[in-house]
Write an enzyme that holds these catalytic residues in place. Structure first.
Site, PDB file in Angstrom:
ATOM      1  N   ASP A 120       6.331  13.477  13.839  1.00 37.78           N
ATOM      2  CA  ASP A 120       6.277  14.289  12.891  1.00 37.78           C
ATOM      3  C   ASP A 120       6.471  13.706  11.583  1.00 37.78           C
ATOM      4  O   ASP A 120       6.691  12.236  11.595  1.00 37.78           O
ATOM      5  CB  ASP A 120       7.002  15.837  12.436  1.00 37.78           C
ATOM      6  CG  ASP A 120       7.514  16.617  12.176  1.00 37.78           C
ATOM      7  OD1 ASP A 120       6.475  17.462  11.904  1.00 37.78           O
ATOM      8  OD2 ASP A 120       8.476  16.541  10.676  1.00 37.78           O
TER       9      ASP A 120
ATOM     10  N   HIS B 198       4.485  19.172  20.642  1.00 38.46           N
ATOM     11  CA  HIS B 198       5.093  18.218  19.167  1.00 38.46           C
ATOM     12  C   HIS B 198       6.698  17.951  19.032  1.00 38.46           C
ATOM     13  O   HIS B 198       6.798  16.665  18.684  1.00 38.46           O
ATOM     14  CB  HIS B 198       5.233  19.381  17.809  1.00 38.46           C
ATOM     15  CG  HIS B 198       5.663  18.297  16.914  1.00 38.46           C
ATOM     16  ND1 HIS B 198       4.271  17.680  16.029  1.00 38.46           N
ATOM     17  CD2 HIS B 198       6.059  18.298  15.615  1.00 38.46           C
ATOM     18  CE1 HIS B 198       4.230  17.171  14.998  1.00 38.46           C
ATOM     19  NE2 HIS B 198       5.538  17.591  14.335  1.00 38.46           N
TER      20      HIS B 198
ATOM     21  N   TYR C 176       8.097  17.092   1.301  1.00 38.85           N
ATOM     22  CA  TYR C 176       7.207  18.047   1.185  1.00 38.85           C
ATOM     23  C   TYR C 176       6.638  16.961   0.039  1.00 38.85           C
ATOM     24  O   TYR C 176       4.955  17.149  -0.492  1.00 38.85           O
ATOM     25  CB  TYR C 176       7.265  18.295   1.685  1.00 38.85           C
ATOM     26  CG  TYR C 176       7.178  18.668   3.193  1.00 38.85           C
ATOM     27  CD1 TYR C 176       5.922  18.899   3.937  1.00 38.85           C
ATOM     28  CD2 TYR C 176       7.767  19.100   3.444  1.00 38.85           C
ATOM     29  CE1 TYR C 176       5.958  19.160   5.793  1.00 38.85           C
ATOM     30  CE2 TYR C 176       8.274  19.467   5.056  1.00 38.85           C
ATOM     31  CZ  TYR C 176       7.151  19.275   5.632  1.00 38.85           C
ATOM     32  OH  TYR C 176       7.505  19.556   7.275  1.00 38.85           O
TER      33      TYR C 176
END
Length: 409
Positions: free
Chosen positions: A186, A376, A318
């Site tokens: 990630d 993930h 982000y």
């Protein structure tokens, strides 16, 4: 006398009764919005189903005990904080540090992402003292991203992935690790790529469980670009690339919201335990192997940790990092002096075949394994496979590199 925050200070979680009472009251009085009826297999199409969230809320009300969880985290992890300067900022960085007693141990920097956190490293702590004495031992260091959970938040915009990497590198040097390797997925995969790019003499190897690569450059690699344009993939490669495309097209709305208005969404999430629970649980669903069942205690604990941060940086990363990710990280190949390894899990959402990675991602790929299951979060979903891959990656390093890691710290 005040503690010297320039040296690591022992850290224990001790959430106030008033904060815990606030969370408990919000959970007890929560409102679950009814869902529409979905066809079988489509229950998650509009987000977290009300039945799933109601089940978690009921468990939170009747079974979950934060004080027990808090005590377990405090007893499981050796946690610290330390001030790390970065430009005109000073980050009070939270981190886990488990030092091996083995004289030949190698420093391993574990980098988490979102919606994960430092507790993902728990399954790797046993690497400090492997049962088999012939297996490599590690010193484990797991920082918390600035602004996440218990690490202090940057005070101004512009704190990109390279700056996070600078903080992590300074931490490793402060702990006495002049050379080290990294492991992550990630955001952690991007952070470690930044560290490898910026500090290749110290970060001599990185092993990632999420890989992403830009298309090959037409003038340098025309044949590989031609293969890519024709989708010259094996059947399995097509499945994995298609899953990545599905994620970017259908499941990436959260990153657009967090990447444009992080402050607004943070008001909603940090003021509503159930809102944060639903936001995190929905992303956890699409990132796992379909047969994997998330433990309720784990889901609520991850939610609690983000609630306790009282920071917008879980969303703000982000906005600060994603717009410059291409120029800072993705357009640059990891240099040959840094060994690169990858573990590719079929239900992850970042993928490039080995032939693509060789021309766009790293110069010196020494380990590459494509697994048949898991997603993930391999340190949670399949920790034994991840540990085996870390050992195999280190075994693929040159003797000179291993000797430097074992003797230079």
């Amino acid at each position: 006398m005040a503690a010297n925050t320039n040296v690591p200070q022992s850290f224990k979680i001790a959430i106030s009764d008033s904060k815990l009472d606030w969370v408990t009251q919000r959970v007890q009085t929560s409102l679950v919005i009814p869902d529409v009826e979905h066809a079988g297999g489509k229950e998650w199409d509009d987000g977290a189903p009300s039945a799933t969230i109601q089940e978690l809320i009921d468990y939170w009300k009747n079974n979950y005990d934060w004080r027990k969880v808090e005590a377990r985290i405090n007893s499981t992890f050796n946690m610290f904080t330390v001030d790390i300067p970065e430009g005109d900022e000073v980050i009070n960085l939270h981190f886990v540090h488990h030092r091996s007693e083995r004289p030949d141990a190698i420093p391993l920097l574990f980098a988490h992402g979102w919606p994960g956190n430092f507790t993902e490293v728990e399954s790797l702590l046993s690497l400090t003292a492997p049962e088999d004495p012939t297996q490599q031992a590690f010193h484990i260091v797991a920082p918390t991203i600035p602004g996440f959970i218990f690490s202090s938040s940057p005070k101004a915009p512009g704190f990109t992935i390279l700056r996070v990497g600078s903080v992590y590198h300074q931490l490793m040097l402060k702990l006495g690790y002049k050379r080290y390797i990294g492991q992550g997925g990630d955001w952690g995969s991007m952070i470690l790529r930044g560290v490898a790019l910026s500090y290749p003499d110290s970060c001599v190897g990185i092993h990632l469980n999420m890989v992403a690569a830009l298309p090959p450059k037409p003038l340098q690699h025309p044949i590989t670009l031609f293969w890519l344009a024709l989708r010259w993939f094996t059947a399995e490669e097509k499945k994995r690339v298609s899953r990545m495309q599905w994620w970017l097209k259908d499941e990436n709305g959260f990153s657009r919201i967090q990447g444009t208005k992080p402050q607004t969404i943070s008001y909603a999430l940090l003021d509503s335990p159930v809102g944060m629970l639903a936001w995190i649980r929905e992303k956890m669903e699409g990132l796992k192997e379909p047969s994997y069942v998330w433990d309720k205690d784990l889901v609520i604990t991850w939610t609690m940790l983000y609630l306790l941060s009282e920071s917008s940086w879980h969303a703000r990363i982000y906005k600060e990092a994603a717009p410059v990710l291409k120029t800072e990280i993705l357009e640059k190949k990891i240099p040959s002096k840094v060994a690169f390894g990858a573990s590719c899990f079929p239900y992850d959402v970042g993928y490039a075949p080995l032939w693509w990675a060789k021309v766009s991602l790293a110069e010196n790929i020494v380990f590459w394994k494509e697994h048949s299951h898991s997603g993930h979060f391999p340190s949670v979903e399949c920790p034994d496979e991840l540990k085996s891959d870390i050992w195999a990656f280190v075994g693929s390093l040159s003797k000179e590199t291993r000797d430097a890691l074992q003797s230079g710290n």
